[in-house]
Design an enzyme around this catalytic site. Structure first.
Site, PDB file in Angstrom:
ATOM      1  N   LYS A  16       0.778  -1.367  -0.154  1.00 12.50           N
ATOM      2  CA  LYS A  16       0.024  -0.346  -0.095  1.00 12.50           C
ATOM      3  C   LYS A  16       1.058   1.318   0.161  1.00 12.50           C
ATOM      4  O   LYS A  16       0.557   2.357   0.146  1.00 12.50           O
ATOM      5  CB  LYS A  16      -0.868  -0.028   1.763  1.00 12.50           C
ATOM      6  N   ARG A  17       2.441   1.111  -0.428  1.00 17.27           N
ATOM      7  CA  ARG A  17       3.074   1.955  -0.480  1.00 17.27           C
ATOM      8  C   ARG A  17       3.054   3.065   1.005  1.00 17.27           C
ATOM      9  O   ARG A  17       3.691   4.319   0.946  1.00 17.27           O
ATOM     10  CB  ARG A  17       2.279   2.711  -1.809  1.00 17.27           C
ATOM     11  N   ALA A  29       2.766   7.029   0.904  1.00 13.28           N
ATOM     12  CA  ALA A  29       2.131   8.004   0.375  1.00 13.28           C
ATOM     13  C   ALA A  29       1.071   8.028   0.995  1.00 13.28           C
ATOM     14  O   ALA A  29      -0.337   8.789   0.348  1.00 13.28           O
ATOM     15  CB  ALA A  29       1.550   6.472  -0.707  1.00 13.28           C
ATOM     16  N   LEU A  31      -5.749   6.623   2.529  1.00  7.79           N
ATOM     17  CA  LEU A  31      -7.515   7.413   2.160  1.00  7.79           C
ATOM     18  C   LEU A  31      -8.395   6.394   1.971  1.00  7.79           C
ATOM     19  O   LEU A  31      -9.234   6.813   2.444  1.00  7.79           O
ATOM     20  CB  LEU A  31      -7.307   7.895   0.994  1.00  7.79           C
ATOM     21  N   GLU A  42       4.725  14.865   5.300  1.00  7.62           N
ATOM     22  CA  GLU A  42       4.140  15.782   6.724  1.00  7.62           C
ATOM     23  C   GLU A  42       5.112  15.004   7.743  1.00  7.62           C
ATOM     24  O   GLU A  42       5.842  15.398   8.589  1.00  7.62           O
ATOM     25  CB  GLU A  42       2.848  15.700   7.271  1.00  7.62           C
ATOM     26  N   GLU A  53      -4.123  16.884  -1.941  1.00  4.52           N
ATOM     27  CA  GLU A  53      -4.888  17.280  -0.927  1.00  4.52           C
ATOM     28  C   GLU A  53      -5.754  18.148  -1.555  1.00  4.52           C
ATOM     29  O   GLU A  53      -6.981  17.692  -1.927  1.00  4.52           O
ATOM     30  CB  GLU A  53      -4.692  17.538   0.723  1.00  4.52           C
ATOM     31  N   ARG A  85      -7.080  15.736  -3.564  1.00  2.54           N
ATOM     32  CA  ARG A  85      -8.474  14.706  -3.456  1.00  2.54           C
ATOM     33  C   ARG A  85      -9.333  15.545  -2.473  1.00  2.54           C
ATOM     34  O   ARG A  85      -9.773  14.492  -1.739  1.00  2.54           O
ATOM     35  CB  ARG A  85      -7.864  14.289  -2.187  1.00  2.54           C
ATOM     36  N   GLY A 128      -2.360  16.850   7.719  1.00  3.61           N
ATOM     37  CA  GLY A 128      -3.541  16.414   8.795  1.00  3.61           C
ATOM     38  C   GLY A 128      -2.413  16.677   9.878  1.00  3.61           C
ATOM     39  O   GLY A 128      -2.736  15.896  10.511  1.00  3.61           O
TER      40      GLY A 128
HETATM   41  C1  1HE Z   1      -3.000   3.983  -0.837  1.00  4.69           C
HETATM   42  C2  1HE Z   1      -2.892   4.935  -1.359  1.00  4.69           C
HETATM   43  C3  1HE Z   1      -2.861   5.630  -0.180  1.00  4.69           C
HETATM   44  C4  1HE Z   1      -1.415   3.020  -2.674  1.00  4.69           C
HETATM   45  N1  1HE Z   1      -3.643   5.237   0.736  1.00  4.69           N
HETATM   46  N2  1HE Z   1      -4.119   3.527  -0.056  1.00  4.69           N
HETATM   47  N3  1HE Z   1      -1.715  10.204  -0.852  1.00  4.69           N
HETATM   48  C5  1HE Z   1      -1.832  10.484  -1.764  1.00  4.69           C
HETATM   49  O1  1HE Z   1      -2.722  10.853  -2.573  1.00  4.69           O
HETATM   50  C6  1HE Z   1      -1.397   9.486  -3.110  1.00  4.69           C
HETATM   51  C7  1HE Z   1      -2.184   8.793  -3.120  1.00  4.69           C
HETATM   52  N4  1HE Z   1      -0.884   6.693  -3.882  1.00  4.69           N
HETATM   53  C8  1HE Z   1      -0.297   7.241  -5.535  1.00  4.69           C
HETATM   54  O2  1HE Z   1      -0.542   8.622  -6.249  1.00  4.69           O
HETATM   55  C9  1HE Z   1       0.112   6.410  -5.104  1.00  4.69           C
HETATM   56  O3  1HE Z   1       0.262   5.036  -4.857  1.00  4.69           O
HETATM   57  C10 1HE Z   1       1.902   6.406  -5.722  1.00  4.69           C
HETATM   58  C11 1HE Z   1       2.401   7.684  -6.341  1.00  4.69           C
HETATM   59  C12 1HE Z   1       2.296   6.555  -4.204  1.00  4.69           C
HETATM   60  C13 1HE Z   1       2.495   4.790  -5.640  1.00  4.69           C
HETATM   61  O4  1HE Z   1       1.847   4.995  -7.267  1.00  4.69           O
HETATM   62  P1  1HE Z   1       2.285   3.130  -7.346  1.00  4.69           P
HETATM   63  O5  1HE Z   1       1.671   3.034  -8.969  1.00  4.69           O
HETATM   64  O6  1HE Z   1       3.490   2.667  -7.364  1.00  4.69           O
HETATM   65  O7  1HE Z   1       0.853   2.391  -6.944  1.00  4.69           O
HETATM   66  P2  1HE Z   1      -0.213   1.886  -7.095  1.00  4.69           P
HETATM   67  O8  1HE Z   1      -1.078   1.230  -8.011  1.00  4.69           O
HETATM   68  O9  1HE Z   1      -1.106   3.203  -6.625  1.00  4.69           O
HETATM   69  O10 1HE Z   1      -0.582   1.758  -5.395  1.00  4.69           O
HETATM   70  C14 1HE Z   1      -1.114   0.343  -4.816  1.00  4.69           C
HETATM   71  C15 1HE Z   1      -1.754   0.395  -3.581  1.00  4.69           C
HETATM   72  O11 1HE Z   1      -1.821   1.314  -2.808  1.00  4.69           O
HETATM   73  C16 1HE Z   1      -2.903   0.197  -4.282  1.00  4.69           C
HETATM   74  O12 1HE Z   1      -3.674  -0.856  -3.886  1.00  4.69           O
HETATM   75  P3  1HE Z   1      -4.419  -1.687  -4.212  1.00  4.69           P
HETATM   76  O13 1HE Z   1      -5.315  -2.513  -3.284  1.00  4.69           O
HETATM   77  O14 1HE Z   1      -5.283  -1.298  -5.160  1.00  4.69           O
HETATM   78  O15 1HE Z   1      -3.311  -2.382  -4.897  1.00  4.69           O
HETATM   79  C17 1HE Z   1      -3.573   1.935  -3.852  1.00  4.69           C
HETATM   80  O16 1HE Z   1      -4.868   1.728  -3.967  1.00  4.69           O
HETATM   81  C18 1HE Z   1      -2.883   1.178  -2.375  1.00  4.69           C
HETATM   82  N5  1HE Z   1      -1.916   3.172  -2.206  1.00  4.69           N
HETATM   83  N6  1HE Z   1      -1.368   5.185  -1.591  1.00  4.69           N
HETATM   84  C19 1HE Z   1      -4.766   3.570   0.300  1.00  4.69           C
HETATM   85  N7  1HE Z   1      -2.530   6.910   0.064  1.00  4.69           N
HETATM   86  C20 1HE Z   1      -2.735  13.130   7.923  1.00  4.69           C
HETATM   87  S1  1HE Z   1      -3.814  14.365   6.488  1.00  4.69           S
HETATM   88  C21 1HE Z   1      -2.085  13.622   5.334  1.00  4.69           C
HETATM   89  C22 1HE Z   1      -3.123  13.827   3.898  1.00  4.69           C
HETATM   90  C23 1HE Z   1      -2.934  13.014   2.406  1.00  4.69           C
HETATM   91  O17 1HE Z   1      -1.519  12.099   3.329  1.00  4.69           O
HETATM   92  S2  1HE Z   1      -3.355  13.544   1.078  1.00  4.69           S
HETATM   93  C24 1HE Z   1      -2.577  12.165   0.481  1.00  4.69           C
HETATM   94  C25 1HE Z   1      -3.057  10.898   0.248  1.00  4.69           C
END
Ligand code: 1HE
Length: 261
Positions: free
Chosen positions: A26-27, A63, A67, A113, A133, A136, A141
């Site tokens: 889940k990265r 990551a 989410l 963060e 963010e 999304r 946070g």
């Molecule tokens: C996740 C998450 C996550 C991956 N929560 N499940 N963060 C983001 O908006 C970043 C979201 N993630 C991405 O943009 C990409 O995953 C990456 C660029 C980090 C990596 O890409 P990649 O192609 O290597 O991986 P993937 O295929 O997108 O993800 C692999 C799996 O991890 C996949 O799940 P699967 O069940 O389909 O295999 C994704 O859904 C899962 N995954 N990132 C949940 N973040 C305290 S407030 C802070 C606010 C924030 O952090 S907002 C930013 C959130």
């Protein structure tokens, strides 16, 4: 990964604690359970290590917020969750030992963060940084509006959040968000070297650096200068300082070297 496996690994290497986010499938997204596991590891390191390294298993540092879990949360649970991140990251930023972040791949949202709560950041050539963010529909946070804003400036942070732009390691270094950029795969090794070097500093001085600097940054110049004099005088009174100053005067301590050409 099954529930029985560790979400965060912990290993002592000499005086340095290595803390590894261990949810690569889940990265290394941070769920409630991951944030608690980070806290346990950080508090253990604070107890038994003299410096720590935080890294991600697999090709990505982190990551950010999980989410999937977050999207299910009622309002007040989200508030409490954010406050919990603040408390845990505060144990990193203002604990008793310095931490180095070793960053490869994504350091996104809450991953950035987390990195900003450490004291020194090392990125390898694969690292990339974003605050998605805005895309999304949420907001930082995990302390980012304070720590990331101070690290790179609120204008640049606003640019990242508004535009969703993705920075590579070189740009983040130019913006002041990382202080070392190394070859692909070399971040953890370099971070451990840096942490091992910091671990040889006087413990009280390390404590003063990580606790006094961010607080003095919150003060007026006048208050900051006063606080600085108090901290400096306390540090000088320690046996460690007396021994280290004597060692230098007796020519037993290393001199400051010119940087490599
Ligand atoms: C996740 C998450 C996550 C991956 N929560 N499940 N963060 C983001 O908006 C970043 C979201 N993630 C991405 O943009 C990409 O995953 C990456 C660029 C980090 C990596 O890409 P990649 O192609 O290597 O991986 P993937 O295929 O997108 O993800 C692999 C799996 O991890 C996949 O799940 P699967 O069940 O389909 O295999 C994704 O859904 C899962 N995954 N990132 C949940 N973040 C305290 S407030 C802070 C606010 C924030 O952090 S907002 C930013 C959130």
């Amino acid at each position: 990964m099954g529930d029985s496996e560790e979400l965060v690994t912990y290993e002592m290497r000499g005086d340095v604690a290595l803390i590894g986010l261990n949810r690569p499938e889940k990265r290394n997204a941070i769920s409630d359970r991951v944030v608690e596991a980070i806290d346990r590891a950080v508090l253990r390191a604070t107890d038994e290590a003299r410096a720590g390294v935080i890294f991600g298993h697999g090709p990505h540092f982190c990551a950010g917020l999980d989410l999937a879990e977050h999207s299910e949360k009622p309002l007040f649970e989200a508030v409490k969750g954010s406050r919990r991140w603040h408390a845990v990251f505060d144990h990193i930023e203002r604990g008793a030992i310095p931490f180095v972040a070793a960053i490869g791949g994504a350091a996104v949202g809450g991953g950035l963060e987390l990195a900003a709560a450490t004291h020194v950041r090392v990125a390898d050539a694969t690292a990339f940084f974003a605050l998605p963010e805005g895309q999304r529909g949420i907001f930082v946070g995990g302390g980012g509006s304070v720590r990331v804003a101070r690290m790179i400036g609120p204008g640049r942070m606003g640019d990242m959040m508004l535009t969703g732009r993705v920075l590579d390691a070189a740009r983040m270094e130019a913006w002041g968000g990382v202080s070392y950029v190394v070859d692909e795969g070399a971040a953890l090794g370099r971070a451990v070297e840096i942490a091992a070097a910091m671990a040889t500093n006087a413990e009280f001085t390390n404590y003063a650096i990580i606790n006094a600097l961010p607080r003095i940054a919150d003060m007026s110049s006048e208050d900051g200068l006063f606080a600085e004099s108090m901290v400096a005088s306390l540090a000088t009174m320690t046996d460690d300082a007396k021994d280290r100053l004597r060692a230098f005067l007796d020519k037993r301590a290393a001199k400051v070297q010119r940087p490599d050409a």
